[in-house]
Design an enzyme around this catalytic site. Structure first.
Site: not given
Length: 486
Positions: A259, A333
């Site tokens: 990130k 996920r």
């Protein structure tokens, strides 16, 4: 200190209309409060406050707060109960005024809804200052009068549940590691005889063949934990439970798909899903709700290292499906895939998972509401009705086949962990991915990325991690328990 509510008059020039507690106090001080209010400026607007000193020896300082219109109820445009929201906001402002005066105790006018008043007081005063030497004075809010003490206590319990989630999300990632998160929840549940907590180690996770979860965890020096909580509040311990599943990434660097550094510190709250579902169970236990709830939280860090997932790697989930990890920052996920497979072991009435899953959810709804993707209209209706009462809103999002095709069209594996059109409908493709691990007919996925933190949008929460929508989950569970009771 004392916090009293006052309604706006229907006409702007009308005299202030007190709550019954305000009226009683005004009589006690021979009408001085009403007199002061009328001479010190225009009528109090909703959420605004005025503080008066020296009116009564028991209450040296009195904060009068504007509650808006007296008959405010459910606002269909806003999807919430406006009266309750007005009370929460007004009481929070009043309590903070008293705190600024360094008064250690404040009595709060129930304002016609003691639960909402208690929520406003307890949520409004909360602040994470564990690690500061200079702390704000602690203020203890109490109910003014004795009429609605049960509703007040319920509101305190609801708000303390949300504050627990806020505490866990706000704490630095070196203070809340996977094991410390699990131990903190275990300690909160220790006093309840009808709760069992299992802190499952890495070896157990491996025996469960949770390859997707382990692939995320292996990049960090912190060992993963699978936290499993059983709250047996139902009349029969064998009754089908409600199963809550929460994403527990205690720090998310993005892994190899790193990130940007700006704002990365906020990723200490990427375990927000785990924080709210565990806090909801702690609250359900405190309220002694008559139903069974199981909580599942896969906990780990997502870090870049020589062992970390690489873009293009293929991993195998618990149900045997293979997943191409095209972006290591779409890691939540992967954890949830394995936890959702495991959740099917419990013959659940419903499975509800929560996760700070996608930046796309924040783009879609901002902080107004939690996005809900569900295969069950029954489940949606319950969540939606609960959110109208709590003011912590939910909004239904699509689970179309359209999105499923975008994650199943994958060159190397059964599924890709990102949609093939990358940014398009990111929250929807993430939900479609999770749906591939669900066979239960009542399942809902709550994407809480947009409601993770509060700047100034929710007036009764200070700036910082929000712990939303913990109270909506608690209210939802309470409604479900009434259903099974009746």
């Amino acid at each position: 200190g004392l916090v009293l509510g006052v309604y706006s008059s229907e006409k702007d020039e009308g005299a202030a209309q007190f709550t019954s507690a305000g009226d009683a106090f005004d009589r006690l001080v021979s009408g001085k409060l009403r007199e002061l209010l009328s001479v010190c400026g225009p009528p109090l607007k909703k959420g605004k406050t005025r503080v008066f000193h020296g009116l009564h020896q028991d209450f040296p300082s009195v904060a009068v707060v504007g509650l808006g219109k007296k008959n405010a109820g459910v606002n269909d445009q806003e999807n919430w109960n406006e009266g309750k929201e007005n009370i929460r906001a007004a009481v929070a402002v009043g309590c903070r005024q008293i705190q600024d005066l360094e008064i250690p105790c404040v009595e709060v006018d129930p304002c016609g809804d003691a639960q909402a008043a208690a929520e406003g007081a307890v949520l409004g005063l909360h602040e994470y200052n564990e690690l500061k030497q200079k702390k704000k004075p602690v203020v203890t809010p109490q109910l003014h009068g004795s009429a609605e003490s049960e509703a007040w206590q319920r509101g305190v319990t609801y708000a303390e549940g949300q504050n627990l989630a806020r505490y866990l999300m706000e704490a630095p990632a070196n203070y809340i590691t996977p094991i410390k998160f699990a131990e903190h929840i275990e300690q909160k549940l220790r006093s309840f005889s009808n709760v069992k907590v299992h802190i499952r180690p890495e070896s157990w996770i491996a025996t469960q063949q949770m390859g997707a979860f382990l692939s995320v965890a292996k990049g960090s020096a912190e060992h993963p934990i699978f936290l499993e909580i059983h709250y047996l509040g139902g009349a029969n311990t064998s009754d089908s439970p409600l199963v809550f599943v929460g994403k527990g990434v205690t720090f998310d660097s993005g892994g190899i798909s790193l990130k940007p550094s700006s704002g990365m510190d906020a990723m200490r709250a990427d375990m927000g899903g785990a924080a709210i579902i565990c806090s909801a169970i702690v609250t359900a236990a405190a309220l002694n709700l008559p139903l069974n709830i199981i909580g599942l939280a896969p906990l780990c860090e997502n870090m870049p290292s020589g062992k970390a997932n690489k873009p293009g790697d293929v991993v195998r989930a618990k149900n045997g499906k293979t997943i191409q990890v095209d972006n290591t920052d779409a890691e939540g996920r992967l954890l949830l895939a394995d936890a959702l497979c495991y959740a099917h072991n419990f013959n659940a009435r419903a499975i509800v998972n929560a996760a700070t899953l996608t930046g796309a959810m924040d783009v879609a709804l901002g902080s107004a509401a939690t996005g809900v993707f569900t295969n069950s209209s029954w489940l949606w209706t319950h969540l939606y009705e609960a959110s109208i009462l709590t003011g912590d809103r939910v909004w239904r999002m699509p689970l179309f086949e359209h999105y499923t095709k975008q994650v199943t069209d994958c060159p190397l594996a059964d599924l890709s962990n990102i949609g093939k059109y990358s940014r398009a409908g990111g929250a929807c493709t993430a939900a479609a991915f999770l749906k591939e691990f669900v066979t239960a007919s009542h399942w809902a996925h709550l994407d809480i990325a947009g409601v993770m933190s509060n700047k100034d949008e929710v007036p009764y929460l200070r700036k910082g991690m929000a712990g939303r929508p913990t109270r909506t989950l608690v209210e939802f569970a309470a409604r479900l328990s009434q259903d099974s009771h009746n």
